[in-house]
Structure formats: C-alpha cells, structure tokens
Design an enzyme around this catalytic site. Sequence first.
Site, PDB file in Angstrom:
ATOM      1  N   HIS A 167       1.058  -1.232  -0.150  1.00 48.91           N
ATOM      2  CA  HIS A 167      -0.055   0.079  -0.034  1.00 48.91           C
ATOM      3  C   HIS A 167       0.996   1.321   0.053  1.00 48.91           C
ATOM      4  O   HIS A 167       1.734   1.333   0.922  1.00 48.91           O
ATOM      5  CB  HIS A 167      -1.003  -0.191   1.350  1.00 48.91           C
ATOM      6  N   CYS A 168       0.560   2.082  -0.998  1.00 49.17           N
ATOM      7  CA  CYS A 168       1.583   3.317  -0.982  1.00 49.17           C
ATOM      8  C   CYS A 168       0.893   4.378  -0.784  1.00 49.17           C
ATOM      9  O   CYS A 168      -0.182   4.803  -1.625  1.00 49.17           O
ATOM     10  CB  CYS A 168       2.302   3.416  -2.690  1.00 49.17           C
TER      11      CYS A 168
END
Length: 392
Positions: A167-168
């Site tokens: 998850h960025c």
Amino acid sequence: MSAVMISKKVRKWEKLPGKNTFCCDGRVMMARQKGVFYLTLFLIIGTCALFFAFECPYLAVHLSATIPVFAAVLFIFVIAMLLRTSFSDPGVLPRALPEEARFIEMEIEAANGNVPSGQRPPPRIRNVEINNQIVKLKYCYTCKIFRPPRASHCSICDNCVDRFDHHCPWVGNCVGKRNYRYFYMFTLSLSLLTIYIFTFDIVHVVMRSVDDGFLSTLKETPGTVLEVLVCFFTLWSVVGLTGFHTYLISLNQTTNEDIKGSWSGKNRVQNPYSHKNIFKNCCEVLCGPTYPSVLDRRGLMNDDLSILSSSAAQSAASLSFNNSKSAQAITKTTAPLIPNEQAAADAKPSVGASTENTLSPPDDQRPPSSSTPPLASPETDAESSVAKDRKR
C-alpha cells in the site's frame, strides 16, 4: 399496519464494503487516506512550475529549444502514470456472499471435525500446486474467502488485493495486479524527470555565473535554489525505489513476498512464478495482458427499502401517542417501584391530614358517635317496667 417495499436502482460501488472512496460515479477508486497523495502532486507540479518559470526561458535561448519540450513531455507522462495508478482498481477481490460464506464454513467444519474444548482449531489453509510447487491458500476471516495465490488483505483499505505488492501512501492507493506496471512506470519516469531537472538546474547556474557571478545568479533566480534542494533529497529515494522494483521485476516477485521471505529458498521452497529468465519475467510483469476489474463498480443492483404507507403511518403515530398518555397516567398513579422512595410533590399529603390519618382508627373499629343515642334492647325495657310496678 402495512409496509411498502420500494426497489431502487443503485450502483454497486455505493454498497461495496471496505475503506475505499469513489468519485465520478465509481470511475475513480482510491484509499480514504489521500493527504500524502496531494503532497506528491504539489511537489511534482510545484517543482516543474519553477523549472519552466526560471530555467527554461534562459536554456531555450542560450542552449536548445528542445529542453523545455522534453521536460514538458516527461512531466505529462509522470502525471498520467500517477493518476492512472491512483485512480484505478488495484485488483480488489469481491467478498463472499452470505450463502457462499456459510457453504465455506460448512466445508471447513466438515474437514476439521469436532475440535475438543481447550484445543486450538487447525489453520484454515488449502494447498494448490503451481509449476510443481505446493502453494498455500490462506483463508481471510474478513472477506470470507480463500485468497488466490499472491493475494493479501490490505489493513488500510480493508480489502483483499490480487497480487498484492504494497500500500503506497504517495499514490493514495494499493499497488496490485491491475496497476503495478503503471506504478513502476511512474517511479521510473519520475526518476528521469528529477535527474533531468536537477542536471539542467546546475547547468543554468553555471552558465549564468560565468557572466553575472554566482551570488548574483542565485539572487536573480531564487527558485533555482529551492528546485536543487527538492531534487537533491527526492533523487535518492525515488531512484532507489525504482532500482528496488527493477530487481523485483527481474525475479517476478512482489514487495510483500520479499519482506516476508516467501521464496527465500528455505526448506527448498522456490518461487513458482519465476521463469528463471530476467527477460521473460520483465515481459510478463510489464507487457502481460491487462486484467479487467472483477468488482463491476458501475453495475446496477436493487436496493430494497421498506416504507410505511400514509394510513399506516397515521395509525402508528396515534398508537404511540396513546401509549405515551397511558404511560404518563400509570406513572402518576402507581406507587414507586423502589422501596423508601418518595412520591412526587403533587401526590404528597399535607402534614395535618397525615396526622389525622395516623391518630384515627379505622371505620370498622371506631366507637359509635355520641350524637346518636344507642337503640334500647327489649330486655332493658322489661326491667324498667317491673321496677315501676313495685314502687306503686
């Protein structure tokens, strides 16, 4: 009392579980935490705006007119890849329907049998074979499904994502099966743009320092100093991130698998997805087919709403009003439920009345009043007449 069922057509994205946000009627899908994404946009647009304002006019005249053109092309490509990564479905898997979840639970209970109390139930795992390698499929207690190979549950978005990489927060979305290639192209193009701007900032300062001096050049172009600082600190992180993902692509591996050490070679466990060839791995990740979304976010579904009819609503209102009045009457007339509880102020007797009630006996034990003489009995009348005859 009757209810009217109204069926309303809604888009599926309005009823999807999880912690995603949707815009443009479900076309845009992002995570709820988007603050860092706005910072990414601000840094890219702000740095490029300063470059076009301070460096490009001078470099286009004294060096080459293609410098601002190539910078503009790189800038547009970076923004396009960023938005494509941030606004797309990363590969979210739909959750099981209630009927499917019950069926899976029955299968698990039948396979595990009765577990004695105090003992831990066996893990919910299914084994599948991929390229002659056993891969374990883990059960997701939130989505009620056995996750496909390489899928994982994102705790931030609260969804299972196929081929979950990470998850960025910089792009405001998960990076998975459907947007990984765009994420890699974003990091690669951003690295090139950062190097490009940083290089020509130095060239611009050197060329102007020859004629005007170094200090006077910095005073005339204050934006150049800010650009150099931003590019210098951004360069290491962005270029390092691009190199790390280039290494992962060459092995056909994800960030999640690399952190967990899923294919580290322990117990003779090898990566079943690697083709043992760097070129083939890169072609599969970057040039493979584009997978469609399995959510069907903009599809229509029925949303049944139960609404009371007008007559039923009036009868329900009158019934509730009567119930409230009877409840008030009962509250005023009944004795308190708690022992030794004082009554309400309007129901308290006066001090005189309470004293009189305490001193006077009940009606059945009260003596006859003196104002009314008692009636004479027959025996008393006979004795009085005999006494009169003797006197005579």
